[in-house]
Design an enzyme around this catalytic site. Structure first.
Site, PDB file in Angstrom:
ATOM      1  N   LYS A  35       0.885  -1.260  -0.117  1.00 30.65           N
ATOM      2  CA  LYS A  35       0.115   0.082  -0.168  1.00 30.65           C
ATOM      3  C   LYS A  35       1.002   1.348  -0.050  1.00 30.65           C
ATOM      4  O   LYS A  35       1.969   1.174   0.180  1.00 30.65           O
ATOM      5  CB  LYS A  35      -0.922  -0.038   1.507  1.00 30.65           C
ATOM      6  CG  LYS A  35      -0.151   0.083   2.743  1.00 30.65           C
ATOM      7  CD  LYS A  35      -1.134  -0.528   3.765  1.00 30.65           C
ATOM      8  CE  LYS A  35      -0.449  -0.479   5.050  1.00 30.65           C
ATOM      9  NZ  LYS A  35      -1.246  -0.943   5.966  1.00 30.65           N
ATOM     10  N   TYR A 260      17.403  29.726   8.091  1.00 32.82           N
ATOM     11  CA  TYR A 260      16.086  30.311   8.370  1.00 32.82           C
ATOM     12  C   TYR A 260      15.963  30.648   9.985  1.00 32.82           C
ATOM     13  O   TYR A 260      16.439  29.416  10.678  1.00 32.82           O
ATOM     14  CB  TYR A 260      14.963  29.475   8.089  1.00 32.82           C
ATOM     15  CG  TYR A 260      14.555  30.027   6.554  1.00 32.82           C
ATOM     16  CD1 TYR A 260      14.297  31.080   5.858  1.00 32.82           C
ATOM     17  CD2 TYR A 260      14.623  28.939   5.645  1.00 32.82           C
ATOM     18  CE1 TYR A 260      13.920  31.261   4.555  1.00 32.82           C
ATOM     19  CE2 TYR A 260      14.369  28.998   4.272  1.00 32.82           C
ATOM     20  CZ  TYR A 260      14.122  30.291   3.884  1.00 32.82           C
ATOM     21  OH  TYR A 260      13.834  30.558   2.612  1.00 32.82           O
TER      22      TYR A 260
HETATM   23  C1  LIG Z   1      -0.324  -2.055   6.779  1.00 33.94           C
HETATM   24  C2  LIG Z   1      -0.847  -3.169   7.419  1.00 33.94           C
HETATM   25  C3  LIG Z   1      -0.013  -4.194   7.505  1.00 33.94           C
HETATM   26  C4  LIG Z   1       1.384  -3.990   7.412  1.00 33.94           C
HETATM   27  O1  LIG Z   1       1.945  -3.407   8.611  1.00 33.94           O
HETATM   28  P1  LIG Z   1       3.570  -3.498   8.507  1.00 33.94           P
HETATM   29  O2  LIG Z   1       3.778  -2.911   9.996  1.00 33.94           O
HETATM   30  O3  LIG Z   1       4.217  -2.335   7.838  1.00 33.94           O
HETATM   31  O4  LIG Z   1       3.993  -4.903   8.609  1.00 33.94           O
HETATM   32  C5  LIG Z   1      -0.650  -5.328   7.833  1.00 33.94           C
HETATM   33  N1  LIG Z   1      -1.946  -5.561   7.807  1.00 33.94           N
HETATM   34  C6  LIG Z   1      -2.947  -4.667   7.471  1.00 33.94           C
HETATM   35  C7  LIG Z   1      -4.264  -4.715   7.833  1.00 33.94           C
HETATM   36  C8  LIG Z   1      -2.402  -3.217   7.366  1.00 33.94           C
HETATM   37  O5  LIG Z   1      -2.981  -2.305   7.240  1.00 33.94           O
END
Ligand SMILES: *Cc1c(COP(=O)(O)O)cnc(C)c1O
Length: 363
Positions: A35, A260
């Protein structure tokens, strides 16, 4: 001249990390979570490198569309589920599996009788209180899904952990994860279907939660969210190197102030380097003076404020540094977790925040 700022994506590290996950969870199938554009590494690039995974996890149907357009035929799971009835024909067209976490989705699926059955991942809220059916509602949801022509018979039962980055053993550590495992086991006892509980941290530290499917994201990119650790501590390799070059070296006098809001004062006459990277590239603005970078492979400190396009570096340790010298912001030798700690966040947020003007290079 092109801006010298680049994110190098190490596909060999992605593959290494997948085999490391397989070694840690040898009895589980692996859903590679890709994702957020493959945690900022580039969705198609990451998925091609991780073709050995048993499935891909995405958070948007548009990402599933991109994976199919790239010719990837692995199972894809929509982790946040679908939101509207019109999404259901898309799931079928793209052959995408979906998380079902809410009664509104059950109602939509009950109406969607025409077409191939869709494989569903029934999400149990075992205590994180984000997505999922309450434990006492799981049996009814499962029975309704089983009865629907739109739903394939092999329903997967899943939950998500809120604090699996706390391992057992330290004083009181891991109590929430242990409790979530028990709630999940009770809510699903006797129900048919594979089980999936573990995110990356649970892959690394909760062997008894590995079950039938693990769902690592961060670990595949070489990043740990376990406090005080880096991916390397678990045998993982960073999949991203963020780099740029010095574009100026200036001599600045004692007492002069840098950048800055003039937050840093030169304690002596000294060389100050200017590197072509800033928060406009996704580097966090709020890291303090002293945050490390690697200049010519050696640690050097940021001084003053990070600005949109540039940052300033203390060159007293490398007085011979020249414009054009390479600067590494994170990657092998400088864990993104170190920079994340300085920025008060986790490595995931930093790698997800690289902006479009950064050139992505595959190595
Ligand atoms: C994002 C997500 C994961 C992966 O999480 P990590 O900490 O990156 O391993 C697994 N299961 C779900 C439902 C998620 O939304």
């Amino acid at each position: 001249m092109a801006r010298p700022t680049s994110a190098t994506i190490h596909t060999d590290a992605l593959r290494h990390n997948l085999s490391r996950v397989r070694a840690l969870a040898p009895r589980s199938r692996v859903m590679a979570v890709v994702k957020a554009d493959g945690y900022g590494h580039g969705l198609e690039r990451v998925a091609r490198a991780l073709q050995g995974a048993d499935a891909f996890g995405v958070a948007a149907l548009s990402d599933a569309e991109r994976l199919r357009a790239a010719g990837l035929s692995q199972p894809i799971v929509l982790l946040s589920g679908f939101n509207e009835a019109d999404d259901i024909p898309q799931l079928r067209r793209l052959n995408v599996e979906t998380v079902v976490h809410h009664a509104t989705q059950l109602a939509m699926l009950e109406q969607a009788v025409d077409g191939d059955p869709i494989r569903c991942w029934l999400k149990v809220d075992s205590g994180m209180h984000r997505l999922g059916f309450a434990p006492e509602a799981v049996r009814e949801a499962h029975a309704r899904l089983r009865a629907m022509p739109a739903v394939a018979d092999d329903i997967v039962l899943m939950n998500h952990f809120a604090s699996s980055d706390e391992f057992e053993g330290k004083a009181g550590g891991g109590a929430q994860t242990r409790a979530q495992m028990q709630v999940f086991a009770d809510a699903t006892a006797g129900l048919a279907g594979a089980r999936s509980l573990a995110n990356s941290a649970a892959v690394l530290g909760w062997a008894d939660a590995h079950a039938d499917w693990v769902r690592p994201g961060g670990a595949l990119y070489g990043i740990s969210v376990v406090d005080g650790t880096t991916g390397a501590d678990f045998g993982l390799r960073p999949a991203m190197t963020l780099g740029t070059r010095l574009i100026a070296v200036n001599r600045v006098r004692k007492g002069e102030r840098i950048g800055y809001s003039a937050t840093w004062t030169c304690p002596e006459d000294m060389p100050v380097g200017v590197a072509a990277i800033g928060y406009g590239d996704g580097y966090p603005r709020h890291v303090p003076t002293g945050t490390p970078v690697l200049l010519n492979g050696k640690p050097t400190a940021i001084v003053g404020r990070v600005s949109m396009d540039l940052m300033t570096l203390d060159l007293r340790g490398q007085p011979d540094a020249q414009p054009g010298d390479p600067v590494q912001l994170w990657g092998e030798g400088l864990p993104v977790e170190t920079i994340a700690a300085a920025a008060g966040t986790i490595g995931y947020e930093l790698v997800c925040s690289i902006t479009r003007r950064v050139r992505f290079v595959e190595a």
